[in-house]
Design a protein around this motif. Structure first.
Motif, PDB file in Angstrom:
ATOM      1  N   LEU A   1      -8.177  11.735   5.462  1.00 30.21           N
ATOM      2  CA  LEU A   1      -8.318  10.376   4.951  1.00 30.21           C
ATOM      3  C   LEU A   1      -7.096   9.547   5.325  1.00 30.21           C
ATOM      4  N   LEU A   2      -7.350   8.285   5.634  1.00 32.50           N
ATOM      5  CA  LEU A   2      -6.291   7.351   6.025  1.00 32.50           C
ATOM      6  C   LEU A   2      -6.106   6.304   4.936  1.00 32.50           C
ATOM      7  N   ALA A   3      -4.863   6.082   4.543  1.00 31.75           N
ATOM      8  CA  ALA A   3      -4.510   5.047   3.571  1.00 31.75           C
ATOM      9  C   ALA A   3      -3.815   3.905   4.296  1.00 31.75           C
ATOM     10  N   ASN A   4      -4.246   2.673   4.013  1.00 31.22           N
ATOM     11  CA  ASN A   4      -3.689   1.481   4.642  1.00 31.22           C
ATOM     12  C   ASN A   4      -2.731   0.817   3.666  1.00 31.22           C
ATOM     13  N   MET A   5      -1.436   0.953   3.936  1.00 40.37           N
ATOM     14  CA  MET A   5      -0.405   0.428   3.053  1.00 40.37           C
ATOM     15  C   MET A   5       0.049  -0.944   3.562  1.00 40.37           C
ATOM     16  N   VAL A   6      -0.536  -1.990   2.979  1.00 38.90           N
ATOM     17  CA  VAL A   6      -0.253  -3.372   3.389  1.00 38.90           C
ATOM     18  C   VAL A   6       0.555  -4.052   2.287  1.00 38.90           C
ATOM     19  N   GLU A   7       1.807  -4.348   2.554  1.00 38.21           N
ATOM     20  CA  GLU A   7       2.653  -5.020   1.580  1.00 38.21           C
ATOM     21  C   GLU A   7       2.069  -6.403   1.267  1.00 38.21           C
ATOM     22  N   GLY A   8       1.774  -6.648  -0.013  1.00 38.14           N
ATOM     23  CA  GLY A   8       1.147  -7.903  -0.398  1.00 38.14           C
ATOM     24  C   GLY A   8      -0.361  -7.879  -0.314  1.00 38.14           C
ATOM     25  N   GLY A   9      -0.959  -6.723   0.036  1.00 40.46           N
ATOM     26  CA  GLY A   9      -2.404  -6.608   0.178  1.00 40.46           C
ATOM     27  C   GLY A   9      -3.070  -6.169  -1.116  1.00 40.46           C
ATOM     28  N   ARG A  10      -4.315  -5.703  -0.995  1.00 40.57           N
ATOM     29  CA  ARG A  10      -5.127  -5.356  -2.155  1.00 40.57           C
ATOM     30  C   ARG A  10      -4.845  -3.961  -2.710  1.00 40.57           C
TER      31      ARG A  10
ATOM     32  N   LEU B   1      -3.111  12.580  -3.840  1.00 41.51           N
ATOM     33  CA  LEU B   1      -4.435  11.961  -3.930  1.00 41.51           C
ATOM     34  C   LEU B   1      -5.376  12.432  -2.826  1.00 41.51           C
ATOM     35  N   GLY B   2      -4.846  13.181  -1.856  1.00 45.57           N
ATOM     36  CA  GLY B   2      -5.694  13.745  -0.815  1.00 45.57           C
ATOM     37  C   GLY B   2      -5.642  13.046   0.522  1.00 45.57           C
ATOM     38  N   TYR B   3      -4.677  12.154   0.714  1.00 45.26           N
ATOM     39  CA  TYR B   3      -4.594  11.429   1.988  1.00 45.26           C
ATOM     40  C   TYR B   3      -3.804  12.232   3.023  1.00 45.26           C
ATOM     41  N   LYS B   4      -4.208  12.082   4.289  1.00 42.65           N
ATOM     42  CA  LYS B   4      -3.563  12.784   5.393  1.00 42.65           C
ATOM     43  C   LYS B   4      -2.715  11.853   6.252  1.00 42.65           C
ATOM     44  N   ILE B   5      -3.116  10.592   6.358  1.00 46.68           N
ATOM     45  CA  ILE B   5      -2.407   9.620   7.186  1.00 46.68           C
ATOM     46  C   ILE B   5      -2.139   8.378   6.343  1.00 46.68           C
ATOM     47  N   ALA B   6      -0.943   7.840   6.470  1.00 49.33           N
ATOM     48  CA  ALA B   6      -0.626   6.546   5.870  1.00 49.33           C
ATOM     49  C   ALA B   6      -0.124   5.625   6.972  1.00 49.33           C
ATOM     50  N   ILE B   7      -0.818   4.518   7.179  1.00 49.26           N
ATOM     51  CA  ILE B   7      -0.363   3.532   8.151  1.00 49.26           C
ATOM     52  C   ILE B   7       0.315   2.385   7.409  1.00 49.26           C
ATOM     53  N   TYR B   8       1.339   1.844   8.044  1.00 47.17           N
ATOM     54  CA  TYR B   8       2.081   0.694   7.511  1.00 47.17           C
ATOM     55  C   TYR B   8       2.014  -0.410   8.572  1.00 47.17           C
ATOM     56  N   PRO B   9       0.861  -1.064   8.703  1.00 47.81           N
ATOM     57  CA  PRO B   9       0.616  -1.909   9.876  1.00 47.81           C
ATOM     58  C   PRO B   9       1.488  -3.149   9.974  1.00 47.81           C
ATOM     59  N   VAL B  10       1.908  -3.719   8.827  1.00 45.07           N
ATOM     60  CA  VAL B  10       2.624  -5.001   8.913  1.00 45.07           C
ATOM     61  C   VAL B  10       4.058  -4.927   8.419  1.00 45.07           C
TER      62      VAL B  10
ATOM     63  N   ILE C   1       0.895   0.110  -3.071  1.00 41.05           N
ATOM     64  CA  ILE C   1       1.768   0.859  -2.174  1.00 41.05           C
ATOM     65  C   ILE C   1       2.288   2.079  -2.928  1.00 41.05           C
ATOM     66  N   LEU C   2       1.959   3.249  -2.439  1.00 44.51           N
ATOM     67  CA  LEU C   2       2.328   4.492  -3.109  1.00 44.51           C
ATOM     68  C   LEU C   2       3.339   5.273  -2.278  1.00 44.51           C
ATOM     69  N   SER C   3       4.008   6.216  -2.924  1.00 50.96           N
ATOM     70  CA  SER C   3       4.978   7.064  -2.238  1.00 50.96           C
ATOM     71  C   SER C   3       4.269   8.132  -1.415  1.00 50.96           C
ATOM     72  N   ARG C   4       5.042   8.797  -0.570  1.00 59.19           N
ATOM     73  CA  ARG C   4       4.497   9.903   0.226  1.00 59.19           C
ATOM     74  C   ARG C   4       3.864  10.960  -0.679  1.00 59.19           C
ATOM     75  N   SER C   5       4.603  11.375  -1.721  1.00 62.50           N
ATOM     76  CA  SER C   5       4.104  12.438  -2.583  1.00 62.50           C
ATOM     77  C   SER C   5       2.850  11.997  -3.329  1.00 62.50           C
ATOM     78  N   GLU C   6       2.798  10.753  -3.744  1.00 57.68           N
ATOM     79  CA  GLU C   6       1.613  10.248  -4.436  1.00 57.68           C
ATOM     80  C   GLU C   6       0.397  10.250  -3.521  1.00 57.68           C
ATOM     81  N   LEU C   7       0.569   9.792  -2.285  1.00 58.22           N
ATOM     82  CA  LEU C   7      -0.547   9.775  -1.339  1.00 58.22           C
ATOM     83  C   LEU C   7      -1.030  11.194  -1.049  1.00 58.22           C
ATOM     84  N   GLU C   8      -0.104  12.124  -0.868  1.00 63.50           N
ATOM     85  CA  GLU C   8      -0.489  13.507  -0.610  1.00 63.50           C
ATOM     86  C   GLU C   8      -1.257  14.088  -1.799  1.00 63.50           C
TER      87      GLU C   8
END
Length: 285
Positions: free
Chosen positions: A201-210, A222-231, A213-220
């Motif tokens: 699963l991919l998490a889209n971490m957009v500052e100011g988005g919907r 929750l079951g996420y494998k990839i976190a992108i920080y596009p902006v 923004i979670l920490s690495r450990s929090e995302l892991e």
């Protein structure tokens, strides 16, 4: 050499992929030692064309930037392919083109054309059957299964999380390797996504988005494998440039600017001047 994206996906731990949008951002991120880089459509359209991410960029605009970045870095590149730039034949062409250009994964979404940034309003999605067919075409178009298909759904905002989850299941059955449920609005929604799917699963971490923004450990957790920080990089660069240019305009000099400048000597080495100097020495007349 860094592990390929396919190899890294088989290893434990979250893959953190910063958004890159030009060759300077790509080279800086490449030197930092990330497992993957994410070529952000939002950032490329803004930096390359000066336009909003609203379906204005073409396949030709984007595949050229994919090739340029992939050739200039050693880190595996995940590339935003928007909706595939048209119908099924366009999707086939886009997947083949991105793979040939050197990307190791393409992100494809189920929005109507023209698409919009996933954290802005008025997005609409195409029918589920049509969206799943696009993913089947994309999976069949690639020359190697090492090239990953990331299927994104934007259904959460307009149709709710249940519909987004339903689409995610359909996309995995259609051949997607990685699932991207765009714009969950709470940590609890993200937890439900993680508990629903047995797939990367991919998490889209957009500052100011919907999405929070979670920490690495929090995302892991929750079951996420990839976190992108596009902006994040684009916003940081914009803030720094705005500050510096404002100082130059008001004082007429860069002296006494309170921000931080990279050393000129470091920058010219990063961008490749040492090769130029060595070439000139070898070919001096």
């Amino acid at each position: 050499m860094p592990a390929s994206l396919s190899e890294r996906l088989a290893q434990p731990g979250l893959i953190v992929a910063p958004g890159v949008y030009d060759m300077v951002s790509a080279k800086i991120a490449d030197r930092a030692g990330f497992d993957a880089l994410y070529m952000t459509g939002f950032g490329v359209v803004a930096s390359h064309l000066g336009y909003p991410d609203a379906g204005l960029a073409t396949y030709s605009d984007m595949v050229g930037r994919v090739r340029q970045i992939a050739e200039g870095v050693a880190t595996p590149l995940i590339a935003d392919g928007d909706t595939g730039y048209g119908g099924l034949l366009n999707v086939d062409h886009t997947v083949r083109g991105y793979e040939a250009a050197g990307a190791q994964a393409i992100q494809l979404e189920d929005q109507e054309f023209p698409k919009k940034c996933g954290h802005t309003p008025s997005r609409r999605v195409i029918p589920l059957d049509e969206a799943a067919h696009k993913i089947r075409v994309a999976a069949a178009a690639r020359s190697s299964k090492a090239f990953k298909i990331i299927a994104r759904t934007d259904a959460r905002t307009a149709h709710g999380l249940d519909e987004a989850l339903r689409r995610g299941e359909a996309f995995l059955k259609a051949g997607a390797d990685i699932l991207f449920i765009e714009s969950p609005e709470t940590e609890e929604e993200m937890r439900r996504i993680g508990s629903t799917f047995d797939a990367p699963l991919l998490a889209n971490m957009v500052e100011g988005g919907r999405t929070p923004i979670l920490s690495r450990s929090e995302l892991e957790s929750l079951g996420y494998k990839i976190a992108i920080y596009p902006v994040a990089g684009l916003l940081a660069a914009t803030a720094a440039l705005s500050s510096l240019y404002g100082h130059l305009r008001s004082t007429g000099s860069s002296a006494a600017w309170s921000g931080e400048l990279a050393a000129f000597s470091d920058f010219v080495r990063m961008i490749g001047f040492e090769r130029v100097w060595d070439f000139e020495k070898r070919n001096a007349v």
